[in-house]
Each structure stands twice: as C-alpha cells, then as structure tokens.
Write an enzyme that holds these catalytic residues in place. Structure first.
Site, PDB file in Angstrom:
ATOM      1  N   HIS A 111       0.825  -1.216   0.000  1.00  0.00           N
ATOM      2  CA  HIS A 111       0.000   0.000   0.000  1.00  0.00           C
ATOM      3  C   HIS A 111       0.855   1.260   0.000  1.00  0.00           C
ATOM      4  O   HIS A 111       0.336   2.349  -0.271  1.00  0.00           O
ATOM      5  CB  HIS A 111      -0.995  -0.007   1.163  1.00  0.00           C
ATOM      6  CG  HIS A 111      -0.433   0.331   2.502  1.00  0.00           C
ATOM      7  ND1 HIS A 111      -0.221  -0.610   3.489  1.00  0.00           N
ATOM      8  CD2 HIS A 111      -0.044   1.506   3.037  1.00  0.00           C
ATOM      9  CE1 HIS A 111       0.266  -0.015   4.570  1.00  0.00           C
ATOM     10  NE2 HIS A 111       0.379   1.268   4.319  1.00  0.00           N
TER      11      HIS A 111
ATOM     12  N   ASP B 254       0.470  -7.551   1.600  1.00  0.00           N
ATOM     13  CA  ASP B 254       0.859  -6.145   1.731  1.00  0.00           C
ATOM     14  C   ASP B 254       2.385  -5.977   1.743  1.00  0.00           C
ATOM     15  O   ASP B 254       2.934  -5.220   2.552  1.00  0.00           O
ATOM     16  CB  ASP B 254       0.250  -5.517   2.991  1.00  0.00           C
ATOM     17  CG  ASP B 254       0.243  -3.990   2.924  1.00  0.00           C
ATOM     18  OD1 ASP B 254       0.587  -3.433   1.860  1.00  0.00           O
ATOM     19  OD2 ASP B 254      -0.083  -3.352   3.943  1.00  0.00           O
TER      20      ASP B 254
ATOM     21  N   SER C 239       4.429   3.174   7.671  1.00  0.00           N
ATOM     22  CA  SER C 239       4.188   1.944   6.924  1.00  0.00           C
ATOM     23  C   SER C 239       5.386   1.578   6.063  1.00  0.00           C
ATOM     24  O   SER C 239       5.946   2.432   5.369  1.00  0.00           O
ATOM     25  CB  SER C 239       2.963   2.097   6.014  1.00  0.00           C
ATOM     26  OG  SER C 239       1.785   2.043   6.748  1.00  0.00           O
TER      27      SER C 239
END
Length: 356
Positions: free
Chosen positions: A89, A120, A204
């Site tokens: 992402h 992910d 992230s």
C-alpha cells in the site's frame, strides 16, 4: 501508513515505566539501609539509554523514506544490490519512486520490482547502490510479549524518526480495508505483531526493531476505534520480519511470489443475508474443482455458518478465520445445503493459497 490508521503516542512508553520502577526500587533499598544513595539508578538508566542509542545507530541507516506524488512511506534496505522491502500500500499503483536515506541527504531513484497486496509486501530497487546498509531480519518466534521494540520510519513525512514501545501480543489476524484511490485492494494480514510503539502515517513499510538490532516486523496497520471513531492509541500491527523476508527473497529470486505460505479453502464465497438484511453465512458461489473444499465434498450453493468452533456470518469472517490457520490444518465446516436447508458438517484439510 494511511491517516485512518494513525496511532497516537499518548500512552506512557515501556521505557518510562522501566525507569520509574528502577528509581522506585533503588530509593526503597536506600531507605531500608538508612542512607540516601540513588546513584545506581542513574547508572542503570544511562546504560539502557546507551543501548537504545546503539540500536538506533545500527539500524536507522537501513531505513529509508519512499515518496511519490501524493504519498510518503518507509522501507528497509534488504541487500547491497539495491532491493528495498516495503508495504504494497506504500507503492500503490506506482512504478517509480524517490528514496531518501537516513545517512545521506541525496535523493535516489527507484523502480518497482513486484508488489503482492495479498500480504501487503512490495520490493523496489534503487539504481544507485553505493553505501547501502542492509538490515538484519529477525523472526516473530523469537519474540515474547513485553519485549521492548522500536518503530523506525518517516511518520508524517518526518524522516528518520524513532518511537518506542513493547510487543503487546503475537499472532494477531487483522484486516486492511481496500483503498481504490491508490490501487490497494485490501487484505487480511496473518500472524501480525501487535505493538504499543506509536505508528503514524508514513511509518508503513518501515522497521519494527528489537534490542538485538534485528528488523522483527514491517509496521503496516494502526488500529481504529470502531466504537467512537478515530484511532486507538498505542495499538499497531506489523508483518513479522521472517514472513516479509521470505516473500522479499522470492520476489528478488523469481520476480514474483511463488509460495504464498497462506492457507486456502478453494472456494469463492459471498455473504448471504436474511430478509432483514442481516448476514447469516457465506454462500459457496464457485469451487476450485481440485481444491480442498471440493475434494472434501463441499458443493456450490452450500451455506457455511461455522468454521471449527467459530461462527461465520460474512465472507470477511471466513477470510479472517482461514488466514489465522496454516496449510495442512484440518478444519470442520458447518452449514446447510439446498434445496431443503439440510445441515451438514464436513472436515476439510486446508491447502495453500495459489499465487496466480
């Protein structure tokens, strides 16, 4: 990390708690001895502070900021050939990126190697490989609840930032919702590490680091308080370092993931609702003819209402429960079969999720 998953830094850190306990214990001992001697606590605190600083100095050069128009995330240097592991992402639908290193002000260009949204995980590669410092990856199995960890990355665009907390839980299964605007379809993450180390937008794809200087996780999700809205402070989740490392190596070696390592039932399921619109189970819309469910006797049209001892109301329930298991696990499916809604119970040995 997307803003919807931002985690606050309001909770007291494990380090502050440790220091408080040390100071309290030292003062109590000094009082029992009839003298005021609190020197040992500052020395112990100084030693721990030096240890924390040593971890940051060793690992932060391996953590990078990844940017493209409209978004900023983090990544971890995987090898000296220029490969960097991050979240799917973070890269979204992008193919080219700018990378900034903690030990340099220069901007390097990078291109996408492969993105695998199911877990992910993505790998990008910088063209300029000079001076790279690959991280050492650790395994979640070597952690225990209460271990001190640090999150390193670029939260809110503040590159080379470090936060600290503890391992709060292990083996969590958590969901990431789809984000069509960046080309991320959403997924269910397996066996994640829950941590109190604050994780903010931009963390992230960065590093969750243990005190033995290993990247034990890739921060990916901050919890959302579903009851009152907003984020749940001090609750974040990271993909285990051994899972991330294995997938990254597959991508580097083969240009894609060839072994998912995830359990699969081999069906296409849809949420079924009653007359009041309430979900009541998962209807089997299609079957892999050679998959685990078909082999065990599941049929198209069956309504699955339980897996093992757990209730199944939606397709998301079923996906989450399967993600928490491993290929080869035997599970008991309970439900009803048309046309007379006859009850059935079938034991299925889970297969491995295909990568195609």
């Amino acid at each position: 990390m997307r803003p919807v998953r931002r985690a606050d830094a309001g909770a007291r850190s494990a380090w502050a708690l440790v220091l408080t306990l040390l100071l309290t214990a030292t003062a109590a001992l000094a009082g029992c001895a009839g003298r005021d001697d609190t020197a040992p606590a500052p020395r112990i605190a100084e030693g721990l502070s030096e240890e924390f600083a040593g971890v940051v100095q060793a690992v932060l050069p391996s953590v990078v900021e990844i940017s493209q128009p409209g978004s900023v995330g983090s990544g971890v240097v995987f090898d000296r050939d220029g490969h960097i592991v991050t979240n799917a992402h973070v890269v979204g639908s992008g193919k080219a990126f700018e990378v900034r290193f903690a030990n340099s002000s220069a901007v390097r260009t990078a291109t996408l190697v492969y993105s695998w949204p199911i877990e992910d995980i993505a790998v990008i590669k910088v063209q300029d490989t000079g001076g790279l410092v690959p991280a050492q990856f650790g395994a979640a199995r070597d952690l225990q609840v209460g271990d001190i960890v640090m999150a390193m990355g670029s939260p809110l665009g503040l590159e080379s930032s470090v936060t600290q907390g503890v391992v709060s839980a292990l083996g969590r299964t958590v969901s990431e919702p789809p984000e069509p605007q960046i080309g991320f379809p959403g997924t269910v993450l397996r066996q994640t590490i829950q941590t109190s180390a604050p994780i903010n937008p931009g963390n992230s794809g960065g590093a969750l680091v243990s005190l033995d200087r290993k990247v034990v996780g890739i921060p990916s999700v901050a919890a959302v308080n579903q009851g009152i809205g907003g984020v749940a402070a001090g609750i974040g989740f990271a993909i285990p370092g051994d899972i991330a490392s294995d997938l990254a190596q597959q991508i580097i070696d083969h240009g894609r993931v060839i072994n998912s390592g995830r359990a699969a039932l081999g069906i296409t399921g849809l949420t079924v609702t009653n007359d009041q619109g309430q979900p009541i189970g998962v209807g089997v819309a299609a079957l892999d003819p050679n998959g685990p469910a078909a082999t065990a006797g599941v049929r198209v049209g069956d309504l699955i209402t339980r897996l093992g001892g757990e209730e199944v109301r939606t397709a998301q329930d079923l996906q989450t429960q399967i993600a928490s298991r491993r290929p080869g696990d035997a599970v008991r499916l309970t439900g009803t079969r048309p046309p007379a809604a006859e009850p059935f119970t079938i034991t299925v040995t889970l297969g491995e999720l295909p990568v195609s």
